[in-house]
Design a protein around this motif. Structure first.
Motif, PDB file in Angstrom:
ATOM      1  N   MET A 105       0.842  -1.196   0.000  1.00 54.51           N
ATOM      2  CA  MET A 105       0.000   0.000   0.000  1.00 54.51           C
ATOM      3  C   MET A 105       0.875   1.243   0.000  1.00 54.51           C
ATOM      4  N   ASP A 106       0.528   2.194  -0.851  1.00 49.38           N
ATOM      5  CA  ASP A 106       1.231   3.469  -0.941  1.00 49.38           C
ATOM      6  C   ASP A 106       0.307   4.548  -0.398  1.00 49.38           C
ATOM      7  N   THR A 107       0.723   5.244   0.653  1.00 49.78           N
ATOM      8  CA  THR A 107      -0.104   6.272   1.285  1.00 49.78           C
ATOM      9  C   THR A 107       0.602   7.615   1.228  1.00 49.78           C
ATOM     10  N   HIS A 108      -0.122   8.622   0.778  1.00 48.80           N
ATOM     11  CA  HIS A 108       0.394   9.985   0.723  1.00 48.80           C
ATOM     12  C   HIS A 108      -0.480  10.879   1.577  1.00 48.80           C
ATOM     13  N   THR A 109       0.134  11.658   2.464  1.00 49.55           N
ATOM     14  CA  THR A 109      -0.581  12.634   3.286  1.00 49.55           C
ATOM     15  C   THR A 109      -0.297  14.027   2.748  1.00 49.55           C
ATOM     16  N   GLY A 110      -1.351  14.812   2.585  1.00 46.47           N
ATOM     17  CA  GLY A 110      -1.163  16.144   2.039  1.00 46.47           C
ATOM     18  C   GLY A 110      -2.264  17.082   2.469  1.00 46.47           C
TER      19      GLY A 110
END
Length: 311
Positions: free
Chosen positions: A1-6
């Motif tokens: 899983m690839d998670t990006h917080t922005g």
């Protein structure tokens, strides 16, 4: 899983903090998850592995006035909440249409978005959310509920015990004197102000996409509201009840015993570890067509695949 917080910035300058979770092989429309009043995006964490395993790209976010998003935004109207959804879709360049899954006040935002921007929404899952109203006592009930919180909480375990589930406690802010909510009381009351003066049946009547409405056996949504929703949708209606089995633990019970009857409060996870749907929980499927099922829980996915697939 690839998670990006922005962070995304809305037209009125409000900052929305989000997490974008990518499944290795996404095969379904993106899922945008909307939490309830006084909640936070972490309430969906237990559900994420199930959705990602089924091949969904999943976006969670803190609603305006909540969590890591702008705490005191200039606007808390229902229209501003809808603009937040469209802002996230645009800034993240999500392939449209998307599926919106919302609990309580988040579900209210979800169907208002589908009504105002039908080209952006493929399908809806509404958990304890509908267009009924007006509810003139709602601001007072919400204020009483918020004032009952014994803040600051001395520990996360005491917060979880009061709120009914650890997922709610994870959204608190730790300070020297204890754990505090990451919202302001007057902002929460502003978020529900319009619900005290009007109903949203005209907006609901404009929703044309397939919609799954979930009403918990121990929830606050009235059966009559769900029934009327099924009768006033633009498309056809499919009404069903999940198979009964041993009930799963209901993390809402701790809050529901303390809060007002119509509290659009925080969402606890919909399912844990593939447990079955609680006994007596109801669902209504509305809409002119049926998409590939969006598994609000593994139980829904397994029990409903044949009904909710495109035919």
């Amino acid at each position: 899983m690839d998670t990006h917080t922005g962070n995304a910035t809305t037209p009125d300058g409000t900052r929305l903090t989000y997490r974008d979770h990518h499944a290795p092989d996404s095969q379904h429309p993106p899922l945008l998850l909307l939490h309830g009043l006084a909640g936070h995006m972490g309430e969906w964490d237990d559900l994420l592995p199930l959705l990602l395993a089924d091949g969904h790209r999943v976006i969670t976010y803190d609603a305006r006035g909540h969590g890591a998003s702008t705490r005191r935004p200039p606007d808390m109207t229902r229209a501003s909440a809808v603009r937040d959804v469209t802002t996230l879709i645009e800034e993240l360049s999500l392939p449209t249409p998307v599926t919106l899954l919302g609990q309580s006040l988040g579900g209210h935002t979800a169907f208002l978005t589908a009504a105002a921007h039908p080209h952006l929404v493929d399908s809806l899952i509404l958990v304890e959310a509908g267009p009924a109203g007006p509810s003139p006592d709602l601001p007072t009930e919400i204020a009483t509920w918020l004032d009952s919180w014994p803040t600051p909480f001395t520990s996360l375990s005491s917060a979880a015990a009061f709120l009914g589930h650890e997922a709610w406690a994870r959204g608190l802010e730790e300070r020297e004197d204890g754990h505090h909510p990451r919202w302001d009381r007057d902002t929460m009351l502003a978020a529900v102000a319009e619900l005290s003066t009007r109903a949203y049946w005209p907006q609901w009547a404009r929703v044309a996409c397939p919609t799954l409405v979930v009403r918990g056996a121990k929830g606050t949504m009235r059966k009559a509201e769900m029934t009327r929703m099924a009768r006033t949708t633009r498309g056809g209606t499919d009404t069903d009840r999940p198979p009964t089995s041993a009930p799963a633990p209901d993390p809402h019970r701790g809050h529901r015993g303390r809060g007002p009857r119509r509290t659009p409060g925080p969402a606890a996870p919909l399912a844990r570890g593939g447990t079955d749907v609680p006994r007596g929980e109801e669902r209504h499927m509305t809409g002119p067509r049926s998409p590939v099922p969006v598994p609000a829980s593994r139980a829904y996915c397994r029990a409903s695949a044949s009904q909710f697939r495109q035919t």
